[in-house]
Structure formats: structure tokens, C-alpha cells
Design an enzyme around this catalytic site. Sequence first.
Site, PDB file in Angstrom:
ATOM      1  N   ASP A   1      -0.761  -1.591   0.864  1.00 54.95           N
ATOM      2  CA  ASP A   1      -1.570  -0.737   1.728  1.00 54.95           C
ATOM      3  C   ASP A   1      -2.952  -1.394   1.845  1.00 54.95           C
ATOM      4  O   ASP A   1      -3.246  -2.358   1.142  1.00 54.95           O
ATOM      5  CB  ASP A   1      -1.664   0.645   1.051  1.00 54.95           C
ATOM      6  CG  ASP A   1      -2.198   1.719   1.977  1.00 54.95           C
ATOM      7  OD1 ASP A   1      -2.395   1.450   3.172  1.00 54.95           O
ATOM      8  OD2 ASP A   1      -2.410   2.843   1.491  1.00 54.95           O
TER       9      ASP A   1
ATOM     10  N   GLU B   1      -5.811  -4.591   5.725  1.00 50.49           N
ATOM     11  CA  GLU B   1      -6.410  -5.047   7.019  1.00 50.49           C
ATOM     12  C   GLU B   1      -7.425  -6.162   6.821  1.00 50.49           C
ATOM     13  O   GLU B   1      -7.540  -6.991   7.727  1.00 50.49           O
ATOM     14  CB  GLU B   1      -7.028  -3.848   7.728  1.00 50.49           C
ATOM     15  CG  GLU B   1      -6.012  -2.824   8.192  1.00 50.49           C
ATOM     16  CD  GLU B   1      -5.421  -1.985   7.055  1.00 50.49           C
ATOM     17  OE1 GLU B   1      -6.108  -1.856   6.012  1.00 50.49           O
ATOM     18  OE2 GLU B   1      -4.297  -1.501   7.177  1.00 50.49           O
TER      19      GLU B   1
ATOM     20  N   ASP C   1      -1.801   6.072   8.693  1.00 41.86           N
ATOM     21  CA  ASP C   1      -2.169   7.437   8.324  1.00 41.86           C
ATOM     22  C   ASP C   1      -2.220   8.369   9.527  1.00 41.86           C
ATOM     23  O   ASP C   1      -3.280   8.669  10.067  1.00 41.86           O
ATOM     24  CB  ASP C   1      -3.507   7.420   7.592  1.00 41.86           C
ATOM     25  CG  ASP C   1      -3.434   6.545   6.344  1.00 41.86           C
ATOM     26  OD1 ASP C   1      -2.306   6.224   5.910  1.00 41.86           O
ATOM     27  OD2 ASP C   1      -4.492   6.178   5.813  1.00 41.86           O
TER      28      ASP C   1
END
Length: 886
Positions: free
Chosen positions: A513, A516, A589
Site C-alpha cells: 500500500d 505512490e 480508498d
Amino acid sequence: MTNRNLCFLLILLGLHLTCVFSWKKDEFRNCNQTPFCKRARARKPGSCSLVAHGVSISDGELTAKLISKIQENQEDESQIKPLILTLSVYQDGIMRLKIDEDPSLDPPKKRFEVPDVIVPEFPSKKIWLPRLSTETIGGDAGPSSFVYLSDGYVAVIRHDPFEVYVRDKAGKRVVSLNSHGLFDFEQLRQKKEGDDWEERFKGHTDTRPYGPQSISFDVTFYEADFVYGIPEHATSLALKPTRGPGVEESEPYRLFNLDVFEYIHDSPFGIYGSIPFMISHGNSRGTSGFFWLNAAEMQIDVLDYGWDAESGISLPSSQSRIDTFWMSEAGIVDAFFFVGPEPKDVIRQYTSVTGTPAMPQLFSIAYHQCRWNYRDEEDVENVDSKFDEHDIPYDVLWLDIEHTDGKKYFTWDRVLFPHPEEMQRKIAAKGRRMVTIVDPHIKRDESFPLHREATQKGYYVKDATGNDYDGWCWPGSSSYLDMLNPEIRSWWAEKFSLQNYVGSTPSLYIWNDMNEPSVFNGPEVTMPRDSLHYGGVEHRELHNTYGYYFHMATADGLVKRGNGKDRPFVLSRAVFAGTQRYGAVWTGDNSADWDHLRASIPMVLTLGLTGISFSGADVGGFFGNTEPDLLVRWYQVGAYYPFFRGHAHHDTKRREPWLFGERNTELIRDAIHVRYSLLPYFYTLFREANTSGVPVMRPLWMEFPFEEATFSNDEAFMVGNSLLVQGIYTEQAKHASIYLPGKESWYDLITGAAYKGGMTHKMEVSEESIPAFQRAGTIVPRKDRFRRSSTQMANDPYTLVIALNSSQAAEGEIYIDDGKSYEFQKGAYIHRQFVFSNGKLTSSNLASVPSSDTQYPLDAVVERIILLGHASDPKSALIESIKPEC
Ligand SMILES: *[C@@H]1O[C@H](CO)[C@@H](O)[C@H](O)[C@H]1NC(C)=O
Ligand SMILES: *[C@@H]1O[C@H](CO)[C@@H](O)[C@H](O)[C@H]1NC(C)=O
């Protein structure tokens, strides 16, 4: 999961406030606040003054220099140096165009060319160009040069003004670049006195030591009704225009991997992933594609009616078309043109460059249960046994960040999880697996060996001053590994060995997770663009690949852990072109509302169109509490997502499937059962994706490319070529209008009732299921006995559902292997085709390997055949051979 600076600070101050703020636009730059985007958008068509000089063939490629006409006349060398253009051609209708600065002219720095995305086999598909023909075509000031592409397609470079395009046999254009003269390439230059290259945003300063270096150009798709692709955005499947005459100007589609807190559902805004690949489709010509391999921030405009009205430029043909405008902050032009002409051809062409999806393990395409967080071992045991109590199958139980010791990955909170191995073994005994989260931010804690080692070895990304970059994330002060460096990736991969990852067992898999990367106190919640990577590469140049490399290294770690025997499973939030080779992704999300349920379909379809077949959205919606009605509908749709996982934020109420009363438990169980019974079909489709790139979940137009009614439909979707599913996206829906394409009938999956194709049906919907149909003329394999997990179904018998078409015929396939190893690559698999015609069902071998003892041994049999659409009730059945000989 994600956070906002403000919430984070409040928590640090000890105030226990719930973060209920929604998407804060102001934290992220828009095009006007992004100088390269603003400059590019202000350019006028026709402003490019470049001319192709010295067009010739060398080393089997076309090469040319792009020289400024203005400079030619004025002999002013200060501005633009010639650029080098190369055009090469690959098998199967692929043209590649590269434009870069001329290395022999000593640019201040080598511009970044993205490595590790193009598959190693691709260069060998290059077609050696023998010769060039050059002629002047009607109306042009100068000549054009032509090289042969494939199947009558020709690549053309017009010299003056410079333009590149592909045309078909009939001489019609397919895709072109710089037809509107918007091409611009900001060359690197030495800083002069008075140059201010710094950029400021929200208290952050980007030093931009190399100054402006952006690239922009127009790309036109001809005979296109719609364009698709360029994920990741929460928007419609067919991309809406962002500017142009008659269009209310919006932001361009942004490709910049960002951790956007509570993203909104209808927006061109950049979120976690970036795939700069666009597909066009139209009724008259078919499909084509354009891919720009570039990892810097990109912004893309789509123009509905073209530039003409603004510029007065008219193209040499009157073909209908869609114009697009591509802008990137850095890098080079490395662009691929795909000629199609069918939708599946374009996907095959694109995945021959970036790779087809990895073959997943069977368990990973079954149902996953996740929550931030399953608190402790008791909670895990309890959730696991409740699934059994309620007779609901599931395969994987997930642990989010709270399972660690202080958000140090590869560690366990020993109070909450004192016996992690025993816990995993208990789960594994039921044929199930676990997943733990491993994020890229490494806690800067001297007592953490991983951090000490990374610091000593100099493995962290550096800030603009050359120190280890230090940003805030879950553990507080954190640093980030420089995953561009292969040595660091390989060191990282070792961390997943059973020895190094203490408390892990072979049944544990991984979730990446925040890759980015998410940095709570960084500009736009990510890493500063002037941070430095391996080889002096600036973060701005590779930003969109950071998570891709992290995913790659983690997947490699799991392969190494099993000595190369088992296929890995790693879920990633960040995405780039090529991610499909490393694992699954999810859409991040989302929120527990009907709009997000609705938006999940175009999001998953778009990822599939751009090579990433293995994706899904969090079932139930991550943020917010889910009403039972919505949750049930979400499970019913989610059962058809290629990646099927329930997940929830830690502030939400518990929402395991049995918590909403008996009736809802039953409905959710039924939805999950649908997935389990279709696992043989899904697995066959995953293998199809693995060999051809064609995604598991497809837009209708991929199967019905000439039916205009399907082109912008993103409420319904195909699973493979046989099933059509329509989600229900409103509360208490009693009816749904469903367009069923094609000339043949469709059979309701539950009742078997037949519906005519080629029309819209208004149907009653019940709470029990969402509308789903099997196409006449197909055969779908199922397993109808319900077990605790997919593993326990391995030897269960098959059911074949044969849906006959108007010629009383049907066909289908099944692919079977051991579901976990790489033995299938040595031929240990079964791939058979079933054909029903003239009242007879036959099966034949589709395996490319000759049948032998390497064939996957399997005892399972077909125990039941369901025949739909038979003209008369069959009176008898004759079975000629039970066990198909190979
Ligand atoms: C299929 O998947 C395997 C395993 O992930 C991978 O090695 C292979 O390259 C993929 N593609 C094909 C065509 O087999
Ligand atoms: C019916 O299905 C068979 C098998 O897929 C196919 O060959 C045939 O063309 C189909 N007939 C019609 C009318 O679509």
C-alpha cells in the site's frame, strides 16, 4: 489507507477526532498551478516550427533530425538544437517513435528513458526496414517518407511541417502525431543569470535544478467514436472531452500517482496509478491505440470536435476523429502506435510491449476478507471460524498496518500477535492463506535493523541536498528505498525469505500500500520532485514508476522465498504500465456510497483495457459505514470483479458478512457462492489474459465491436466472452433497463429464462441477485459444491452449462493446472475445448504441448451437464467416453 496532514497533526496533539473531511482539492495542483501544463495548454495549433531533415534508413530504423524552421532562416543557434527522431517497426502492427535530444550535442544531462517496462522479448520483434520511399502528396509543401508496417498499414513521416502517422490499405489515416502542430520539446539548458527555475506550491519549493524540460504534442485518432484508457481516474469508461468548442473546459486527465484522501467519483483528477495508454474505438474502422512510455507527471486533454474551429488548420482528409493533447513534465518521447483493427488486437499489441498478466495462484482469484484492522490473534480466529459457522467460503484473511510493531514492516506486535506462525498454520490447515501489509516507508528508528542496514548501504532516496530523504508516514519519520536500483530491489526481495521475515510462513502473501509513494508532509502528499535516485535521476522523471518498482521487487521476493516454485501474490495500490506482470491491484480508498459502487465498473474495465486484468474495488467501500442494501449489491457485483476483496476503514463499524441479519447473510453467501462456482471459468479467463492480454472483465464493445449501443455502456460488463453482468447501482431498485447485444439470445444465470439479443429489456430485479446472463452459443464450466475454500474444491467434479444458439450449437473452454506452481509452463496443464453441435458434445485438446506424462494429472470428472435452449426435451443421453483421452 490514507490520511490528511491535518488529521495527522490533530492526532499527534492527542485530540481524538475522526477525520470526516472529504476530498480537499486545494492540496493538489491543478493545471493552472502546474507551469508546464499551463504553458502547454496556452499554445496555439500550428505553433510547432519543426521540420524533418535528413530522413533516411540506418540500422533498420528510420532516422531524421528535427530542425526548427525559424532557426534555419534566422541562423539563431541559441534556442533550439536539432532533435533526433527514430521510427521503428515491430511485428503485428506496432510502430515506435522516439524523439530525444542529440547526445552528440552535449546536453547538460541525459534525459530519463524508462527502463524495465518493455518486455525483454520485444526488441527481437523488430522488423528491419529495408528502404524508404519518398514522395510529395497532394497539397503538402514538402515530401513525405513511407515505410511498410504490416497488413497494408504504412507509417508516414511528413517532412514539412513535421508530422507522423499511420495509414491503412485504403490510404485512410489511423493515428497521427503533430497533425495540429502542437509539438513542443523544451530542451535542457545551462542556467543563466536571472533564470528562476524554482516552483512553489503550498509551502513546498521544488528547486528544479535542470529547469523546464517538458514535452507536449497532439495525437489524433481517426474514425473514432470514443477514446478510452489512461487510468487511473474515477470517471466514465468512454473519456469525456476536457476542452474544445462546445465543451465546458475542465481539468485535463492527470497521470500522477497520488494518495488522494476520499477521491471523488467523477473526476479527471490523478489518483494512485498512471498508464499512459489510450485506445480509440469506432464503428467504421475499429480500434487503435497510442502508448507513451514516460513516467513523469502527464496531463492529457481530450477534444470532442477537434482543434479546427480554433486554429483553422484543416487536415488532409475529411475523416471523423478525436483529437487529444499530451503533456509531460520530463523524459523523452517514446511512443507506440497500435493499428488494431479489432479491440482484442490492440490489447495484444500493447501487451506484446509491456507484457501479458502473470498467471495468478488459484486461491488469489477467490474471495478475500480484509479490514483495517483485524485486531489480534483472537479476532483472526474468530472471523475465520465465523465464516465456517455461516457456511461462507473465503480464501484469504488480511492484516493491515496495526499488526506490526510500531509500523515497522516485517515485524509483529508481539502483544496482539504473539504466535504469528501458529496463527497462519491454523488458517492454512483449512486451505486458506493470510496476507500482511508491507509499505515502502521505512521507519527511521535506530533500533530497526532494516533501517540501519539501508542507511549504512546508502539505499535510501536522497533529497535535493544529497541527504537521505526524510518524510512522514504511518511510522512518523520515514525514509524510502531507491527501488530504481536493481541491487536494492534484489536486497529488498531477500527480506521476504522465511528466515528474514520472522513470523512468516509459506502461506503468507503480501500487500503493498502507500507506494505512490504516499508522504503525508510532502508536496501533494508525495515525494518532492527534486529528490534524487540511482544514477542521478530526479524523482520527477520516474515518479509514476516508483510503486511499480516496489511491487516488482516484492513479487520477486515471494518467488525467491519459494525457490522459484510458487507464483507470488502481491496486491499493489500504485500502478504503471507493466504492473500486470507482477500482481493484482485495487482501486484504492473508495467510499461506501452508491456512486462509488457505480464508478468501480468503469475503473476496473479501464484497468483491464490497459493490460491490468487482475483488479477490483474494495467491496463495501473503504470509507464510511455501508447500509446493508448497498453492501449486498456490492457483493453481488464484486463477485465478478477479477480481484474480489471486502475491506473497510478502521473507523467504520464491523461489516463481516454475517453482521446484518440472517436475510442479508444469506444474500451475501449466495453472492460469494456465485464466485466460487464460477472459479473454473474465471481461472480459464485468467489463463486467456496470461497468453493474450485480453482482460477477464471486458467492456461490451470488446465482444460486440460494431454495436454502437455498447460503446459508452459502463453499467454492464462482460466476464470473458460468455457472461454479461449488469450491476444495480441504486437503492431499492425494482427495475433495470438492460441492453443485451448481438443477434442471439441470452439466458438468465439463475432462472435459465431466455431473452432476445439486440434490444433493451426492462426487467424486474429482486434483491436476490443482480442481472447476469450467459450468451447463447457458449459453454461455461462450473463447480457447484461449496467448500470452505477454493483449495478444498480442487478435486470436485465439474458442471458444464451449455447455452445453445439458434443453430443449436455452443462452444467453450476449460483450463486447469495445479493452481500454484510454474509447472504449467512445462506443459503440466489441461486445456480443452468443448463443442456442442448436432446434438453431440465433444471435447478436444487445446494444449500447445503434445499430451504426455507431463500433462497435469487430474481425476475430476464432469458430473453434470445443463443444456439451455434445446429445441425439444432430450429423450436420452449417450455417453461415449467418460475420461477424455488426451
Ligand atoms: C503467464 O504467466 C507466467 C507466470 O506468471 C509468466 O511467467 C508468463 O510470462 C505469462 N505469459 C505467458 C504467455 O505465459
Ligand atoms: C452457434 O454457435 C456455434 C459454436 O460457437 C458457432 O459456430 C455458430 O456460428 C453459432 N451460430 C450462430 C447462428 O451464431
